[in-house]
Design a protein around this motif. Structure first.
Motif, mmCIF file in Angstrom:
data_model
loop_
_atom_site.group_PDB
_atom_site.id
_atom_site.type_symbol
_atom_site.label_atom_id
_atom_site.label_comp_id
_atom_site.label_asym_id
_atom_site.label_seq_id
_atom_site.Cartn_x
_atom_site.Cartn_y
_atom_site.Cartn_z
ATOM 1 N N VAL A 96 -1.440 -11.931 10.503
ATOM 2 C CA VAL A 96 -1.227 -10.575 11.019
ATOM 3 C C VAL A 96 -0.690 -9.650 9.929
ATOM 4 O O VAL A 96 -1.008 -8.453 9.909
ATOM 5 C CB VAL A 96 -0.292 -10.577 12.247
ATOM 6 C CG1 VAL A 96 -0.900 -11.347 13.399
ATOM 7 C CG2 VAL A 96 1.085 -11.120 11.904
ATOM 8 N N LEU A 97 0.102 -10.198 9.002
ATOM 9 C CA LEU A 97 0.618 -9.351 7.920
ATOM 10 C C LEU A 97 -0.482 -8.944 6.940
ATOM 11 O O LEU A 97 -0.362 -7.915 6.258
ATOM 12 C CB LEU A 97 1.724 -10.086 7.161
ATOM 13 C CG LEU A 97 3.073 -10.223 7.874
ATOM 14 C CD1 LEU A 97 4.077 -10.935 6.981
ATOM 15 C CD2 LEU A 97 3.621 -8.856 8.276
ATOM 16 N N LEU A 98 -1.559 -9.734 6.864
ATOM 17 C CA LEU A 98 -2.666 -9.400 5.966
ATOM 18 C C LEU A 98 -3.667 -8.439 6.601
ATOM 19 O O LEU A 98 -4.507 -7.870 5.890
ATOM 20 C CB LEU A 98 -3.383 -10.686 5.544
ATOM 21 C CG LEU A 98 -2.583 -11.640 4.638
ATOM 22 C CD1 LEU A 98 -3.379 -12.916 4.391
ATOM 23 C CD2 LEU A 98 -2.213 -10.970 3.319
ATOM 24 N N LEU A 99 -3.589 -8.250 7.903
ATOM 25 C CA LEU A 99 -4.554 -7.383 8.587
ATOM 26 C C LEU A 99 -4.580 -5.947 8.043
ATOM 27 O O LEU A 99 -5.664 -5.366 7.910
ATOM 28 C CB LEU A 99 -4.267 -7.365 10.092
ATOM 29 C CG LEU A 99 -4.583 -8.646 10.868
ATOM 30 C CD1 LEU A 99 -4.189 -8.488 12.337
ATOM 31 C CD2 LEU A 99 -6.067 -8.976 10.759
ATOM 32 N N PRO A 100 -3.429 -5.327 7.725
ATOM 33 C CA PRO A 100 -3.482 -3.949 7.217
ATOM 34 C C PRO A 100 -4.240 -3.786 5.907
ATOM 35 O O PRO A 100 -4.641 -2.665 5.557
ATOM 36 C CB PRO A 100 -2.003 -3.579 7.034
ATOM 37 C CG PRO A 100 -1.268 -4.477 7.963
ATOM 38 C CD PRO A 100 -2.037 -5.755 7.942
ATOM 39 N N ALA A 129 4.988 -10.445 13.468
ATOM 40 C CA ALA A 129 5.300 -11.505 12.507
ATOM 41 C C ALA A 129 6.733 -11.996 12.673
ATOM 42 O O ALA A 129 7.014 -13.193 12.490
ATOM 43 C CB ALA A 129 5.069 -11.003 11.086
ATOM 44 N N LYS A 130 7.653 -11.115 13.011
ATOM 45 C CA LYS A 130 9.054 -11.517 13.204
ATOM 46 C C LYS A 130 9.161 -12.553 14.314
ATOM 47 O O LYS A 130 9.833 -13.590 14.157
ATOM 48 C CB LYS A 130 9.918 -10.293 13.541
ATOM 49 C CG LYS A 130 10.104 -9.315 12.396
ATOM 50 C CD LYS A 130 10.838 -8.074 12.873
ATOM 51 C CE LYS A 130 10.910 -7.019 11.765
ATOM 52 N NZ LYS A 130 11.528 -5.755 12.255
ATOM 53 N N LEU A 131 8.518 -12.293 15.436
ATOM 54 C CA LEU A 131 8.599 -13.220 16.560
ATOM 55 C C LEU A 131 7.859 -14.515 16.254
ATOM 56 O O LEU A 131 8.320 -15.610 16.604
ATOM 57 C CB LEU A 131 8.032 -12.567 17.819
ATOM 58 C CG LEU A 131 8.247 -13.320 19.135
ATOM 59 C CD1 LEU A 131 9.724 -13.622 19.357
ATOM 60 C CD2 LEU A 131 7.695 -12.514 20.305
ATOM 61 N N LEU A 132 6.728 -14.423 15.567
ATOM 62 C CA LEU A 132 5.964 -15.625 15.226
ATOM 63 C C LEU A 132 6.736 -16.540 14.279
ATOM 64 O O LEU A 132 6.733 -17.764 14.453
ATOM 65 C CB LEU A 132 4.623 -15.224 14.592
ATOM 66 C CG LEU A 132 3.592 -14.601 15.534
ATOM 67 C CD1 LEU A 132 2.435 -14.004 14.741
ATOM 68 C CD2 LEU A 132 3.076 -15.639 16.528
ATOM 69 N N LEU A 165 6.393 -14.547 3.463
ATOM 70 C CA LEU A 165 6.188 -13.340 4.269
ATOM 71 C C LEU A 165 6.793 -12.120 3.576
ATOM 72 O O LEU A 165 6.227 -11.021 3.623
ATOM 73 C CB LEU A 165 6.815 -13.514 5.652
ATOM 74 C CG LEU A 165 6.275 -14.637 6.535
ATOM 75 C CD1 LEU A 165 6.911 -14.572 7.914
ATOM 76 C CD2 LEU A 165 4.760 -14.581 6.656
ATOM 77 N N GLY A 166 7.943 -12.330 2.926
ATOM 78 C CA GLY A 166 8.581 -11.227 2.219
ATOM 79 C C GLY A 166 7.733 -10.686 1.086
ATOM 80 O O GLY A 166 7.670 -9.471 0.857
ATOM 81 N N VAL A 167 7.054 -11.582 0.358
ATOM 82 C CA VAL A 167 6.180 -11.147 -0.740
ATOM 83 C C VAL A 167 5.051 -10.272 -0.201
ATOM 84 O O VAL A 167 4.713 -9.232 -0.782
ATOM 85 C CB VAL A 167 5.621 -12.377 -1.482
ATOM 86 C CG1 VAL A 167 4.524 -11.954 -2.458
ATOM 87 C CG2 VAL A 167 6.732 -13.098 -2.224
ATOM 88 N N ILE A 168 4.453 -10.680 0.912
ATOM 89 C CA ILE A 168 3.379 -9.884 1.513
ATOM 90 C C ILE A 168 3.912 -8.527 1.948
ATOM 91 O O ILE A 168 3.267 -7.494 1.741
ATOM 92 C CB ILE A 168 2.759 -10.633 2.706
ATOM 93 C CG1 ILE A 168 2.156 -11.959 2.246
ATOM 94 C CG2 ILE A 168 1.688 -9.778 3.383
ATOM 95 C CD1 ILE A 168 1.655 -12.826 3.377
#
Length: 393
Positions: A96-100, A129-132, A165-168
């Protein structure tokens, strides 16, 4: 004899698990405050967005209903089913973080690509992403009891997941959310009993990475502005100085609902990131204290539900609750700290209060998961056989 039979009938009557009143009252109160403040801050600026005066309020209420609807849907999805899906949480969070970054799907706002365009609305992917990641880390820690007796690698792995996740997020860029996610996972690992020496080593090694990320020109400017916002009050320090003026005008009792001056085109993002400053201006110290007490009660109760789950040998449910509690508590503290000039400016909403559909929906869903855990624990307690007592006539 009739008295004894009546007593038995009363004791043997089926008991039903109810919803936790503290969770419901505190969350509902914060949502109500949010609706009032979104109305107060957005009606005055609606014209500049070329929308009707009630546009933001109606949209906010729709997001509240969507969040509540998803929470009600948890009636048919138990935490056992969520636990079985938890191993895919990290992969789903990365996806989901890569979708944008997908051309045509991502949406850019103020130089940041954090949203995806769903046609009827935009969704900020980091909120999902936080909840996942909380669900994923909850399962990871539940399968590793007594983390303090395990090797350094068992403590490192969840923090590496958070770091990925932080790097993304830094590429979007969104350092505020990256810090929140790392803090949530770090807090969960600490609650799992990780050895202090492991946490100390990880903290030292992460300092250079944080320093490098903070040295980006625009981030460094934010830090310098935080140190002395009045050095450039009409440019770099404009947001913070206007927020501080709003807080100062509120004094003890505030200027009254709807009477804020700073929200009238002085304070940028008054209905989202800086809604707490307007609340402080209109309701003063009393309003600030009320919101802090409500957040304290909400987070404290969520952590209590986690402790009860742990006591009933439900480790996944315990870490799930603790993760949600840390999420709400940390993000609320950061948002309030920014509004009060205690932290550098970050683009984080105030949970349950700020206008912002993605954050609002996912926060309500997170609280819904805690309510589901509490309901399951209560149902399990009530299902246990009760000792029959004989009453004398």
């Amino acid at each position: 004899m009739s008295t004894r039979r009546q007593a038995h009938r009363w004791k043997d009557a089926p008991r039903r698990a109810g919803l936790d009143p503290v969770l419901l009252i505190t969350a509902s109160s914060l949502l109500a405050i949010g609706v009032v403040m979104v109305a107060s801050t957005s009606i005055a600026i609606a014209e500049s967005y070329s929308v009707t005066v009630w546009h933001f309020v109606i949209r906010h209420l729709i997001y509240v209903l969507l969040g509540v609807g998803l929470t009600i849907g948890l009636r048919v999805v138990g935490t056992r089913q969520i636990e079985r899906l938890a191993p895919f949480g990290l992969v789903a969070a990365i996806a989901v973080l890569l979708l944008p970054f997908i051309p045509g799907l991502g949406h850019e706002v103020n130089g940041s690509t954090r949203w995806i365009n769903l046609g009827v609305a935009r969704f900020q992917v980091v909120e999902a992403a936080k909840l996942l990641i909380i669900v994923f880390i909850a399962l990871y820690l539940a399968r590793r009891p007594e983390l303090d007796r395990r090797g350094f690698g068992d403590t490192l792995k969840p923090l590496l997941a958070a770091g990925l996740l932080g790097v993304i997020l830094l590429k979007q860029p969104d350092m505020g959310s990256a810090v929140v996610i790392v803090a949530i996972v770090g807090g969960m690992v600490w609650l799992a009993g990780a050895a202090w020496r492991h946490l100390f080593v990880l903290g030292l090694t992460s300092l250079p990475l944080i320093t490098v990320a903070a040295l980006e020109p625009y981030r460094l400017q934010r830090v310098m502005t935080f140190v002395d916002p009045w050095a450039d009050p009409f440019n770099a320090g404009f947001q913070l100085t206007q927020a501080l003026i709003a807080v100062g005008r509120g004094q003890i009792t505030g200027v009254g609902l709807g009477s804020s001056v700073q929200k009238l085109y002085y304070l940028p993002e008054a209905h989202t990131d800086f809604i707490f400053a307007v609340l402080a201006e209109e309701f003063g110290l009393l309003g600030i204290a009320l919101v802090l007490v409500l957040f304290g009660l909400l987070v404290g109760r969520i952590l209590q539900v986690g402790l009860r789950a742990q006591a009933m040998d439900r480790p996944f449910q315990a870490f799930l609750c603790w993760g949600v509690g840390l999420w709400i508590g940390i993000q609320a503290l950061v948002s309030i700290g920014v509004n009060l000039g205690l932290l550098p400016t970050k683009g984080l909403t105030l949970p349950l209060i700020s206008a912002g559909g993605s954050s609002l929906i996912m926060t309500i869903l997170g609280i819904g998961l805690v309510i589901r855990v509490q309901w399951e624990l209560q149902r399990e307690t009530l299902s246990r056989p009760r000792r029959r007592e004989q009453w004398a006539v």
